[in-house]
Design a protein around this motif. Structure first.
Motif, short mmCIF file in Angstrom:
data_model
loop_
_atom_site.label_atom_id
_atom_site.label_comp_id
_atom_site.label_asym_id
_atom_site.label_seq_id
_atom_site.Cartn_x
_atom_site.Cartn_y
_atom_site.Cartn_z
N MET A 351 0.81 -1.22 0.00
CA MET A 351 0.00 0.00 0.00
C MET A 351 0.84 1.27 0.00
N PHE A 352 2.12 1.13 -0.40
CA PHE A 352 3.01 2.30 -0.32
C PHE A 352 3.70 2.65 -1.63
N LEU A 353 3.84 3.95 -1.86
CA LEU A 353 4.69 4.46 -2.94
C LEU A 353 5.84 5.20 -2.25
N TRP A 354 7.06 4.85 -2.66
CA TRP A 354 8.28 5.39 -2.06
C TRP A 354 8.82 6.39 -3.07
N ILE A 355 8.83 7.66 -2.68
CA ILE A 355 9.07 8.72 -3.65
C ILE A 355 10.36 9.46 -3.31
N LYS A 356 11.26 9.54 -4.28
CA LYS A 356 12.51 10.28 -4.08
C LYS A 356 12.33 11.69 -4.63
N LEU A 357 12.49 12.69 -3.77
CA LEU A 357 12.32 14.07 -4.21
C LEU A 357 13.64 14.58 -4.78
N LYS A 358 13.60 15.03 -6.02
CA LYS A 358 14.83 15.50 -6.67
C LYS A 358 15.26 16.84 -6.08
N GLY A 359 16.55 16.96 -5.81
CA GLY A 359 17.08 18.24 -5.36
C GLY A 359 16.81 18.54 -3.89
N ILE A 360 16.17 17.59 -3.15
CA ILE A 360 15.93 17.78 -1.71
C ILE A 360 16.84 16.79 -0.97
N LYS A 361 17.68 17.33 -0.10
CA LYS A 361 18.64 16.43 0.57
C LYS A 361 17.99 15.64 1.70
N ASP A 362 17.10 16.32 2.40
CA ASP A 362 16.46 15.65 3.54
C ASP A 362 15.00 16.09 3.63
N THR A 363 14.11 15.12 3.72
CA THR A 363 12.68 15.45 3.71
C THR A 363 12.12 15.72 5.10
N GLN A 364 12.91 15.46 6.15
CA GLN A 364 12.42 15.60 7.52
C GLN A 364 11.82 16.99 7.80
N GLN A 365 12.66 18.02 7.52
CA GLN A 365 12.24 19.38 7.82
C GLN A 365 11.08 19.80 6.92
N LEU A 366 11.20 19.42 5.64
CA LEU A 366 10.17 19.77 4.65
C LEU A 366 8.80 19.27 5.10
N ILE A 367 8.76 18.01 5.56
CA ILE A 367 7.48 17.41 5.94
C ILE A 367 7.03 17.94 7.30
N MET A 368 7.92 17.93 8.29
CA MET A 368 7.49 18.27 9.64
C MET A 368 7.15 19.76 9.79
N GLU A 369 7.76 20.61 8.98
CA GLU A 369 7.50 22.04 9.15
C GLU A 369 6.61 22.63 8.06
N LYS A 370 6.97 22.35 6.81
CA LYS A 370 6.29 23.04 5.72
C LYS A 370 5.05 22.32 5.19
N ALA A 371 5.06 20.97 5.27
CA ALA A 371 3.97 20.22 4.64
C ALA A 371 2.63 20.50 5.32
N LEU A 372 2.66 20.61 6.65
CA LEU A 372 1.41 20.84 7.36
C LEU A 372 0.77 22.17 6.95
N GLU A 373 1.63 23.18 6.72
CA GLU A 373 1.12 24.48 6.24
C GLU A 373 0.36 24.31 4.92
N LYS A 374 0.86 23.42 4.08
CA LYS A 374 0.23 23.17 2.77
C LYS A 374 -0.87 22.12 2.88
N GLU A 375 -1.12 21.64 4.10
CA GLU A 375 -2.16 20.65 4.37
C GLU A 375 -1.98 19.35 3.58
N VAL A 376 -0.76 18.83 3.63
CA VAL A 376 -0.51 17.51 3.05
C VAL A 376 0.49 16.82 3.98
#
Ligand code: PMP
Ligand code: PLP
Length: 422
Positions: A351-376
């Motif tokens: 049930m999972f898709l494993w997605i590599k984001l191009k040009g992003i070194k680490d997704t931790q900060q992106l998800i924990m800080e910015k993603a919630l603002e964008k509601e995803v």
């Protein structure tokens, strides 16, 4: 196989609970037996009377007064007999393990019911892994596995993998540092892998790779823990042959789960493996949960006996079709929104898709800080690594729960989020 060298001191020291032995005995005795033995409470004092569970197909599972009393009472630690026997027949049909008949004369194989496969896994690790032991696995891997393993103080060695699972040549290179003729205290004792629809990578291991890994297990004499909760969510037919089906020696311990096909909240799974090892897991169950909820077991058992194997597999077909459509919806939304900013492989199970984001070194900060603002919300990939602080450019997206419309909107938001971060 000599299993004693695989056991931790704690596991080797486990002794059967005398009262639990009587419970098993009682379970197999005629109703005319008068037992003053067990410390079982009197269910006449319990407030629940009966239950009737309506199924989606219009049928009902009835718990009349007598059945309800049984459901509310202690039961044996291997699981209730009629459920165990049903599951043994299923395992024989699906995996035809070469060491098994489950019969006492030839009986090298055993099964027990667990409160979800997580309980089985945790108890298997605690049975086998000492501080300082070497454990092989293909990270990124299920964070629940890391949560159970890491506190045991073992040395986890990562075996490189790709979308077809663990890479046997890489495993061979890693093992070459040990002498297969003179195993020492650091020679790996166990290898853990998720063979189908891996969490988080979605990877599924080919039969050829399993055969090569099994040969290496023979050569270096280690056990294989096959954690396969997505076995029933394979989109391709025929389903992949399992490590259990290759196990001529009795070195595979397999954990199965009903979580993805019947209910995750009922908490029920099962362990299949060599009898001396499953018996040790059961001694641990005796000392901890005693057994999986009898009510849960009876409910599942009545369902399975009512369905028969054909009915069960027909239900699975329906579940697979659902997840296949969900996967396809996620893949087409990914193509639509993420093509320029990310990469992925289409999973053939799970049930999972494993997605590599191009040009992003680490997704931790992106998800924990910015993603919630964008509601995803997605899981940052680092949590599935052995060292969770290492930067990780991946995220895990589940296609199990959201509608195709929600998935599409989520990927639109994710795409905007990535573009902003670049
Ligand atoms: N502690 C004691 C002293 C007990 O007598 C029992 C049950 N006989 C238990 C714990 C286990 O209770 P439970 O069924 O809630 O796991
Ligand atoms: N193993 C893996 C690889 C999983 O992904 C999960 C659930 O997410 C489990 C085990 C736990 O399953 P259960 O609900 O049967 O305990």
């Amino acid at each position: 196989m000599n299993y004693s060298r695989f056991l931790t001191a704690v596991s080797a020291a486990r002794k059967p609970s005398p009262i639990r032995i009587l419970t098993e005995l009682q379970q197999r005795s005629p109703p005319t037996l008068i037992s003053l033995a067990g410390g079982a409470p009197n269910p006449d004092t319990f407030p629940f009377h009966s239950a009737s569970i309506k199924m989606k197909n219009g049928e009902t599972i009835e718990f009349d007064g007598a059945m309800m009393k049984r459901a509310l009472q202690y039961s044996g630690s291997y699981g209730i007999p009629e459920l165990i026997s049903w599951m043994k027949e299923l395992q024989k049909r699906l995996h035809n393990p070469p060491t098994a008949s489950f019969s006492p004369e030839r009986g090298q194989m055993e099964m027990c019911v667990t409160t979800g496969s997580q309980e089985g896994l945790c108890k298997v690790f605690e049975m086998l892994v000492n501080p300082g032991d070497t454990v092989l696995l293909d990270a990124p891997t299920y964070s629940g596995t890391l949560a159970a393993l890491q506190p045991l103080g073992c040395n986890i060695v990562n075996v490189p993998s790709d979308q077809y699972g663990m890479i046997p040549d890489s495993l061979r290179d890693i093992l070459a540092q040990w002498d297969s003729h003179k195993p020492d205290s650091t020679t790996p004792k166990v290898l853990y892998t998720i063979p189908n629809g891996g969490n988080p990578t979605g990877a599924s291991m080919t039969l050829e790779r399993k055969q090569k890994v099994y040969e290496l297990a023979k050569k270096y004499d280690f056990l294989i823990i096959e954690d396969d909760p997505y076995y029933f969510l394979q989109f391709q037919k025929p389903w992949a042959s399992t490590f259990l089906s290759l196990d001529v020696d009795g070195r595979v311990i397999r954990t199965d789960s009903f979580s993805k096909i019947l209910s995750s909240g009922l908490r029920i799974g099962f362990v299949t493996g060599p009898k001396p090892l499953v018996d040790r897991v059961v001694l641990h169950i005796q000392a901890s949960t005693m057994h999986t909820s009898t009510l849960t077991q009876l409910m599942v058992s009545q369902l399975l006996h009512g369905w028969g194997q054909e009915g069960f597999l027909k239900h699975i077909d329906g579940v697979v079709e659902f997840y296949r459509a969900q996967r396809n919806a996620m893949l087409s939304s990914a193509d639509k929104w993420l093509k320029d900013v990310a990469e992925w492989h289409a999973p053939v199970a799970g049930m999972f898709l494993w997605i590599k984001l191009k040009g992003i070194k680490d997704t931790q900060q992106l998800i924990m800080e910015k993603a919630l603002e964008k509601e995803v919300l997605l899981v940052p990939g680092g949590v599935f690594n052995i060292h969770s602080s290492e930067p990780c450019p991946y995220v895990r997206a589940a296609f199990s729960l959201s509608t195709p419309q929600q998935i599409d909107e989520a990927f639109k938001r994710l795409s905007a989020l990535i573009k902003e971060a670049l």
